[in-house]
Design a protein around this motif. Structure first.
Motif, short mmCIF file in Angstrom:
data_model
loop_
_atom_site.label_atom_id
_atom_site.label_comp_id
_atom_site.label_asym_id
_atom_site.label_seq_id
_atom_site.Cartn_x
_atom_site.Cartn_y
_atom_site.Cartn_z
N SER A 1 0.84 -1.21 0.00
CA SER A 1 0.00 0.00 0.00
C SER A 1 0.86 1.25 0.00
CB SER A 1 -0.91 0.02 1.24
OG SER A 1 -1.79 -1.07 1.24
N LEU A 2 1.89 1.22 0.86
CA LEU A 2 2.78 2.37 0.98
C LEU A 2 3.60 2.60 -0.28
CD1 LEU A 2 4.63 1.88 4.34
CD2 LEU A 2 2.97 3.63 3.74
N PHE B 1 3.25 1.60 -3.32
CA PHE B 1 2.61 1.84 -4.62
C PHE B 1 1.36 2.71 -4.52
CE2 PHE B 1 4.94 -2.21 -4.97
CZ PHE B 1 5.91 -1.77 -5.87
N HIS B 2 1.11 3.28 -3.33
CA HIS B 2 0.03 4.25 -3.19
C HIS B 2 -1.28 3.65 -3.70
CE1 HIS B 2 3.26 6.99 -2.31
NE2 HIS B 2 3.84 6.57 -3.40
N GLU C 1 -1.71 9.55 2.64
CA GLU C 1 -1.58 8.13 2.52
C GLU C 1 -2.00 7.63 1.17
OE1 GLU C 1 0.35 5.83 2.93
OE2 GLU C 1 0.57 7.18 4.61
N SER C 2 -1.32 6.86 0.61
CA SER C 2 -1.49 5.55 0.12
C SER C 2 -2.24 5.35 -1.15
CB SER C 2 -2.15 4.74 1.22
OG SER C 2 -3.54 4.85 1.19
N SER C 3 -3.46 5.82 -1.26
CA SER C 3 -4.27 5.16 -2.28
C SER C 3 -4.56 6.02 -3.49
CB SER C 3 -5.56 4.65 -1.65
OG SER C 3 -6.08 5.59 -0.79
N TYR C 4 -3.83 7.11 -3.68
CA TYR C 4 -4.19 7.94 -4.82
C TYR C 4 -3.82 7.31 -6.16
CZ TYR C 4 0.64 9.43 -4.27
OH TYR C 4 1.99 9.44 -4.13
N ALA C 5 -2.87 6.41 -6.16
CA ALA C 5 -2.48 5.82 -7.45
C ALA C 5 -3.49 4.78 -7.89
CB ALA C 5 -1.08 5.20 -7.35
#
Lengths: 452, 452
Positions: free
Chosen positions: A213-214, A216-217, B351-355
């Motif tokens: 998660s970290l 590769f966002h 954090e984390s999930s924008y990609a």
């Protein structure tokens, strides 16, 4: 978000091995922590299930509460070291909603549902830090989140479970089979009575999800992780690995997957519409690692994470992946960071010079020497050399003697002396004394020995 | 301190190898960086000595200026990659006085006078970050400043100069003497024509001073560092090191010095008034490192820093210590951090999930397999096995055959097949095919090979 005035209020959820150590550090290193934060950290309460359980004397009973729901609304920073998914998740979401920054060491929770917490914290504009949730004391989360924030990670390879690393190590060095090595690890306290979470890779899979998660966002949950434990690894596998220059490690791997189109050279696969489907693959399984790879040298209960990034190239982070004190160190580092964010309203750490320790010369260092001497080859020489060390109070650990080719002025020998640790000033004075002994023809080499 | 609105203005001082790479990343990865910062980074100018020198096409000539004094007052973040002490120091102090955050890769400046910069930044309430100044791309400064902020560092041991590490490595593996190894390093571009800064330990001493300042929160300048280079290391020293299970490394060491009173057991020294004189000793010299120490495995031009802390225990950070792209990665990470501090006014990374990359199953991973088969021992078996790999488009790298003890049903042999990289799905399908071949008695082991 700013701290009204005075102290930053810290609430602790959980008081097991890690929690007790966190409390100890908060309560005993207050001055140091205040210097680093720019304000005092005040431990306002410790939430426990049962306040009547006997605890370490450092834990003031007046701090204990069973009302965690209330506690989390009375703090600027909430530290969660209770583990498990509920009630930890609910309490942290409540803390975030109350405007508190959150520090957690909970890999099960983050592996299962980290993105929910991260999103809640982003929405509330508060920090969530979790250095201790992956690879214990190893500073890994912060480097990946921050130091590499201007780079693109392509691959992460980690030894993130100390128990299985110890077991595989024992199989490699002793030839034990898996069952025997697990049993030995249990006897030594490196494996739990029920080792399922470790040997079947569940623990590593949770950490792999967090790392992925970290790096590769992208939202990766533990269920997205392909998981194979070490139960299928045989003594024969280990022996074959050695024969081919490898060692077997349980690896957690998160990487960008190249499009299937680039694969295997099948005609229909090349350059087709799949070419853009770049994604992430996350897997935990035993793997052969070449002996010259840095991960091959990670032994026993140590952890290490190897990161490949486009610009930075290859990086590795190594250290203790578990244990009360190492985990507490990681938790406290996070507490200092988020507390400091509150105090300064947007500035990194203070620098450097508040401790102002005296800086001594090299003479004050304590180290070991290895001294190579060429001496006359006759009785009593070693005694004279040994006496010179003794006169300066330097203790000798080992001596090796060898006959050297005869010089112009008669038979000679080489003596290699390795000392115990002593003050550098005493060591160098000893060497000067020895150089002046008539029986010593030359001091051929003086090297310090470090890291032993 | 907040950013008015829109972009964070970044000024770049210097446009050499590192500066060009920083400019390239700023200009080509704008969307990624904006997602990480929460605002766009706008490169407002690049200060150079001579704007007419031909440059990489990525550098827009309109950005170039020779008026660095002006440029630093027009930016929110000033990035210094020009090197040397002046004018770098004056420009950074001016930037800080103008309220800009500062990122620098300048080890000479920080080694000589870092505390002046740190104090100015603290007084002005702005950030100063310098990840790239020690050990290049290795995230080390941030972990020591932040991750270990709740711990106490007791010792730092670093291989921080790639040139000398390469030279000593060559002496160890080839038996070359120092002059020959330096000459070879020069021919390969690992050492400069004038290698003094490296081989005499000046570069390592500057980095040691920076590390010591950070680790012990104490002003340490390069002049405080005891320095011995590698010029005295002989081929004979290297041979003796190997005989005694060591390798010779140039180490930068910063550690707490224990009081002289605890030393050597001399009667007058014990428990005297000196017992409280704890201080810091910083030294650079060649040292013997035991082969089983993690630093012993750091080869070639790689760097590594080994840190011992009270709670965290032993940590090591490993990676590339120099080079344009690795250094630029470290600089950009700092730029993102300080820019984000400006944008959020006091919060850590998003954090984390924008990609939101797709998460693929393990079948999409590309890896290598080592497959151990027990087969009938007769001609043509290997051909059938090889055909099964070929049919799935999996290329074989190596095959080893051995005769196994005869089974109940006749002669048998073991075949070890190592594949080239292929899609995991193709590899596992191949193994299933092979298990079904009549000539194959059993698939004894299937292991992935990683890190090669």
């Amino acid at each position: 978000m700013a701290v009204p005035d005075g102290a930053v209020r810290v609430a602790l959820l959980g008081c097991g091995v890690v929690g007790t150590e966190v409390a100890r550090l908060l309560l005993t290193q207050g001055d140091d922590l205040a210097a680093r934060v720019g304000a005092r950290l005040e431990l306002v309460g410790i939430a426990v299930r049962d306040a009547s359980v006997p605890r370490d004397p450092v834990v003031d009973p007046a701090l204990l509460t069973t009302d965690a729901e209330d506690l989390v609304t009375r703090a600027d920073v909430v530290v969660e070291v209770m583990g498990g998914i509920e009630p930890a998740r609910g309490l942290l979401l409540r803390a975030i909603a109350s405007g508190a920054a959150v520090v957690t060491a909970n890999k099960a929770l983050l592996g299962a549902d980290g993105p929910t917490l991260y999103a809640a914290a982003d929405a509330a504009g508060v920090d969530v830090y979790f250095e201790a949730a992956v690879a214990g004391a190893i500073p890994l989360v912060r480097p990946v989140r921050e130091s590499l924030a201007g780079d693109r990670v392509t691959r992460v390879l980690g030894i993130v479970n100390g128990t299985t690393n110890y077991v595989l190590d024992q199989m490699t060095t002793t030839g034990l089979d898996l069952d025997q090595a697990v049993k030995q690890a249990q006897e030594l306290g490196y494996a739990e009575a029920n080792p399922t979470a470790d040997v079947e890779g569940y623990d590593a899979a949770a950490k792999a999800a967090i790392l992925a998660s970290l790096a590769f966002h992208t939202r990766v949950a533990v269920d997205d992780v392909h998981r194979e434990g070490i139960l299928a690894v045989t003594a024969e596998d280990v022996a074959w690995a050695q024969r081919t220059g490898h060692v077997i490690k349980l690896l957690a791997i998160a990487e960008l997957a190249r499009p299937a189109a680039a694969d295997e050279g099948t005609a229909e696969g090349r350059g087709g519409e799949d070419a853009g489907r770049r994604g992430v693959v996350v897997r935990v399984h035993p793997a052969l690692v070449p002996l010259d790879h840095p991960l091959a040298g990670v032994h026993g209960a140590f952890n290490a994470v190897f990161v490949e990034a486009e610009s930075a190239g290859e990086l590795m982070f190594y250290g203790r992946g578990a244990g009360g004190a190492p985990t507490a160190s990681a938790v406290l580092g996070d507490v200092v960071t988020v507390a400091r964010h509150r105090v300064t309203g947007g500035k990194g750490p203070v620098e450097s010079s508040y401790a102002e320790l005296p800086v001594h010369g090299v003479g004050e260092a304590r180290t070991r020497y290895q001294v190579l001497l060429r001496v006359e080859d006759r009785p009593g020489v070693l005694a004279q050399v040994a006496q010179a060390f003794a006169a300066r109070g330097v203790s000798i650990e080992a001596v090796r003697q060898g006959v050297a080719a005869a010089g112009d002025d008669g038979a000679q020998a080489d003596i290699l002396v390795v000392t115990h640790q002593a003050r550098d000033a005493a060591l160098s004075a000893t060497v000067a004394d020895i150089a002046g002994l008539p029986v010593v023809r030359s001091v051929m080499s003086v090297l310090r020995v470090e890291g032993a």
